[in-house]
Design an enzyme around this catalytic site. Structure first.
Site, PDB file in Angstrom:
ATOM      1  N   GLU A  56       0.901  -1.186  -0.010  1.00 55.20           N
ATOM      2  CA  GLU A  56      -0.158   0.159   0.086  1.00 55.20           C
ATOM      3  C   GLU A  56       0.742   1.297   0.066  1.00 55.20           C
ATOM      4  O   GLU A  56       1.895   1.176   0.561  1.00 55.20           O
ATOM      5  CB  GLU A  56      -0.925   0.001   1.367  1.00 55.20           C
ATOM      6  CG  GLU A  56      -1.654   1.212   1.394  1.00 55.20           C
ATOM      7  CD  GLU A  56      -2.864   1.151   2.476  1.00 55.20           C
ATOM      8  OE1 GLU A  56      -2.797   0.291   3.257  1.00 55.20           O
ATOM      9  OE2 GLU A  56      -3.582   1.917   2.490  1.00 55.20           O
ATOM     10  N   ASN A 213     -12.146  -1.094  -1.337  1.00 59.04           N
ATOM     11  CA  ASN A 213     -11.598  -1.820  -0.271  1.00 59.04           C
ATOM     12  C   ASN A 213     -12.118  -1.282   0.973  1.00 59.04           C
ATOM     13  O   ASN A 213     -12.488  -0.311   1.295  1.00 59.04           O
ATOM     14  CB  ASN A 213      -9.984  -1.366  -0.129  1.00 59.04           C
ATOM     15  CG  ASN A 213      -9.322  -1.579   1.203  1.00 59.04           C
ATOM     16  OD1 ASN A 213      -8.965  -2.834   1.309  1.00 59.04           O
ATOM     17  ND2 ASN A 213      -9.145  -0.663   2.046  1.00 59.04           N
ATOM     18  N   GLU A 214     -12.471  -2.521   1.833  1.00 62.38           N
ATOM     19  CA  GLU A 214     -13.078  -2.208   3.126  1.00 62.38           C
ATOM     20  C   GLU A 214     -14.357  -1.071   2.975  1.00 62.38           C
ATOM     21  O   GLU A 214     -14.375  -0.119   3.588  1.00 62.38           O
ATOM     22  CB  GLU A 214     -12.087  -1.746   4.135  1.00 62.38           C
ATOM     23  CG  GLU A 214     -11.328  -3.012   4.401  1.00 62.38           C
ATOM     24  CD  GLU A 214     -10.408  -2.756   5.677  1.00 62.38           C
ATOM     25  OE1 GLU A 214     -10.354  -1.653   6.360  1.00 62.38           O
ATOM     26  OE2 GLU A 214      -9.757  -3.633   6.098  1.00 62.38           O
ATOM     27  N   GLU A 350      -5.886  -9.354   3.203  1.00 64.79           N
ATOM     28  CA  GLU A 350      -5.220  -8.649   4.218  1.00 64.79           C
ATOM     29  C   GLU A 350      -5.250  -9.421   5.376  1.00 64.79           C
ATOM     30  O   GLU A 350      -6.161  -9.694   6.003  1.00 64.79           O
ATOM     31  CB  GLU A 350      -5.797  -7.234   4.530  1.00 64.79           C
ATOM     32  CG  GLU A 350      -5.626  -6.078   3.383  1.00 64.79           C
ATOM     33  CD  GLU A 350      -6.039  -4.788   3.906  1.00 64.79           C
ATOM     34  OE1 GLU A 350      -6.047  -4.327   5.246  1.00 64.79           O
ATOM     35  OE2 GLU A 350      -6.480  -4.063   2.917  1.00 64.79           O
TER      36      GLU A 350
HETATM   37  O1  AHR Z   1      -2.936  -2.543   6.200  1.00 62.09           O
HETATM   38  C1  AHR Z   1      -3.420  -1.349   6.803  1.00 62.09           C
HETATM   39  C2  AHR Z   1      -5.018  -0.774   6.520  1.00 62.09           C
HETATM   40  O2  AHR Z   1      -5.704  -1.962   7.293  1.00 62.09           O
HETATM   41  C3  AHR Z   1      -5.322  -0.992   5.321  1.00 62.09           C
HETATM   42  O3  AHR Z   1      -5.215   0.077   4.617  1.00 62.09           O
HETATM   43  C4  AHR Z   1      -6.969  -1.433   5.450  1.00 62.09           C
HETATM   44  O4  AHR Z   1      -7.500  -1.895   4.284  1.00 62.09           O
HETATM   45  C5  AHR Z   1      -7.034  -2.010   6.809  1.00 62.09           C
HETATM   46  O5  AHR Z   1      -7.792  -1.526   7.640  1.00 62.09           O
END
Ligand code: AHR
Length: 551
Positions: A56, A213-214, A350
């Site tokens: 990231e 994402n999320e 993740e």
């Molecule tokens: O990995 C760190 C963060 O954790 C990511 O950006 C997010 O998707 C998760 O909450």
């Protein structure tokens, strides 16, 4: 505070005080165990993608970790850290996710293409959590590392790119255009010409695309139903090109968010049962972070220290890691309500432990921690869990590759080291593409003191895969004191010979640093064959790989 609130208030997430306790003394003793591998009970091919990575644009992950720049004194390949490339080639990385995480839903892919001197600087999503002394590149994204550089990185290490698209703050058209930039044939579109002008005439052929994402949190705060509508809109009639088989990954639940999985799929199939065909994977995120032993669910208060811990913290972390198995089974069950044929895979993109700040090798790097032997055992345990569910898990991405949470590597300027987690990935790479075999472990449980109560944890666990005449067995012994000797019974085959690779240390806190790069490294060992069955003594606090050649 919950994780989603932490990310919202990222600047306010400070370090808590740590408690240092001593490791209690227990008596060392050898116990007997048994591992039974059932050759006639295969349950799926282990997708190489289970061994994937996550990068990231967050603090030191990209800038400093991966990208050092062409004019850097740090050895590099076109700006990409050479030592990282060399190390990654050893572990056969199948896939890498980029550019986030939460960052992804703030990212405009167009900022990261075109002439480098014309690329804009933008406020990084994570800016609020950066210290004032953080380098500019961590606070204000220079966009020097964009799609071209990421794909180049993937090519250098032999991995497939997995791009996470912005669903929160860009329209669907931009998603389609990013696909066009990456995949349209040479000379076919204006974007293909822009790609060629950057030195990439041929399409990138990106197969894997994350759609937000999320999305329950930093990716838009959607309800699962709202997100499902967005998902359909983003993916419907996305442009296909020869050479790229589009695999869309939907933003899925965190932890045991059954309601997200159910609500999302319920809404998806409201448009018709065949809508599940448009989903390759449902992303599951799971971090092990709460070491408070039930005292709090507060995101900041509940976390433990990465390096300063005692035996109970060791077991509590592994206990949390072990929850992965029930999450896979639980979400799979919910998914079967709407996708009875199981066309959708779980994509655990993740995963890893998340400790409180304070252990980072590069002071100031946000969300960086120092992995120890405990994290190696946690990682072996997790990868074994994925192997045992090879029929369900289509991809996994460890969070995150370098200078972050469960990192395989740490780097700063010209300094670099492989963490114990990196060594586990090197050992477990042998499972990729193998046939996962049912394997039963039996060994006496471990008992430990958990705030005056006796708690138990299993004594030996792992996975096995078959590759022609070669059987790969990996296992972790979580017992901080006692080795476990186990007989390995292979039902349906005989072993000719075997060898072992062992990662362990007499110190459960063992870790590598820039100054002590070899403090913990794997060692080779003999495998004894007694009668027909190999016997191996799994050292205390260890990750082990046995490679057995069948007769
Ligand atoms: O990995 C760190 C963060 O954790 C990511 O950006 C997010 O998707 C998760 O909450």
């Amino acid at each position: 505070m919950r994780r989603r609130d932490f990310i919202r208030n990222v600047a306010a997430a400070g370090a808590g005080a740590f408690v240092l306790r001593s490791v209690p003394q227990t008596f060392a003793q050898t116990v007997e165990g048994r591992i039974e591998i059932l050759m006639d009970e295969p349950f799926g091919t282990i997708s190489p993608n289970i061994y994937g990575h996550f990068t990231e644009n967050l603090s030191g992950v990209i800038y400093d970790g991966i990208w050092v720049g062409e004019n850097s004194k740090v050895p590099n390949v076109g700006g990409i850290r050479k030592e990282l490339v060399d190390e990654m080639r050893k572990i056969n990385p199948p896939v890498v996710r980029f550019p986030g995480g939460c960052f992804a839903d703030s990212y405009d892919w167009r900022d990261g293409i075109g002439p480098v001197d014309k690329r804009p600087r933008r406020t990084n999503f994570w800016n609020g959590g950066e210290k004032p002394e953080a380098p500019d590149s961590h606070r204000y994204d220079p966009n020097r590392f964009g799609t071209n550089e990421f794909v180049q990185f993937c090519r250098l290490i032999g991995a497939q790119p997995y791009l996470a698209a912005n669903l929160r703050s860009l329209p669907a058209q931009e998603f389609n255009r990013w696909i066009e930039y990456c995949n349209s044939p040479a000379g076919s579109t204006t974007l293909a010409d822009m790609r060629a002008a950057a030195g990439f005439k041929d399409p990138f052929n990106v197969h894997y695309w994350g759609v937000g994402n999320e999305s329950w949190g930093c990716g838009g705060n959607f309800t699962p139903q709202e997100y499902a509508v967005e998902y359909r809109r983003f993916t419907a009639w996305a442009p296909g090109y020869p050479g790229a088989d589009l695999h869309f990954v939907a933003s899925g639940p965190s932890d045991n968010g059954w309601d997200w999985t159910r609500g999302f799929l319920e809404e998806i199939v409201r448009k018709g049962k065949d809508q599940v065909r448009g989903i390759f994977g449902l992303a599951l995120h799971y971090y092990a972070w709460n070491l408070s032993r039930g005292k709090t669910n507060d995101w900041n208060q509940g976390k433990g220290d990465a390096v300063k811990f005692d035996a109970v913290d060791w077991y509590e972390l592994l206990r949390q890691g072990d929850v992965m198995e029930s999450l896979i089974k639980g979400h799979w069950l919910v998914m079967s309500e709407y996708d009875p044929e199981h066309l959708i895979r779980l994509v655990v993109d993740e995963w890893g432990p998340w400790y409180k700040p304070g252990s980072e090798l590069t002071p100031g790097d946000q969300i960086e921690q120092l992995p120890t032997l405990r994290d190696a055992v946690f990682s072996g345990l997790t990868l074994d869990t994925f192997n045992r569910h090879a029929d369900k898990v289509g991809m996994g991405c460890c969070a995150q590759l370098i200078n972050c949470l469960n990192s395989l590597y740490l780097a700063h300027e010209d300094r670099f080291c492989v963490t114990p987690v990196g060594h586990v990935f090197a050992m477990y790479a042998a499972h990729q593409g193998g046939t996962s075999l049912r394997t039963e472990f039996s060994a006496p449980s471990i008992h430990y003191d958990r705030d005056g109560q006796i708690a138990s944890f299993w004594g030996l666990q792992g996975s096995a895969s078959l590759h022609g005449k070669e059987l790969v067995l990996t296992a972790v012994n979580p017992d901080v004191k006692n080795p476990k000797e186990a007989q390995i019974v292979i039902r349906g085959a005989k072993v000719k010979n075997g060898s072992a690779t062992v990662l362990t240390s007499s110190d459960i806190h063992a870790h590598n640093t820039f100054d002590q790069r070899q403090a913990i490294v794997p060692a080779t060992a003999q495998v004894e064959i007694k009668g027909d069955a190999p016997v191996f003594r799994f050292p205390a606090a260890s990750v082990v790989k046995l490679t057995l050649t069948l007769a």
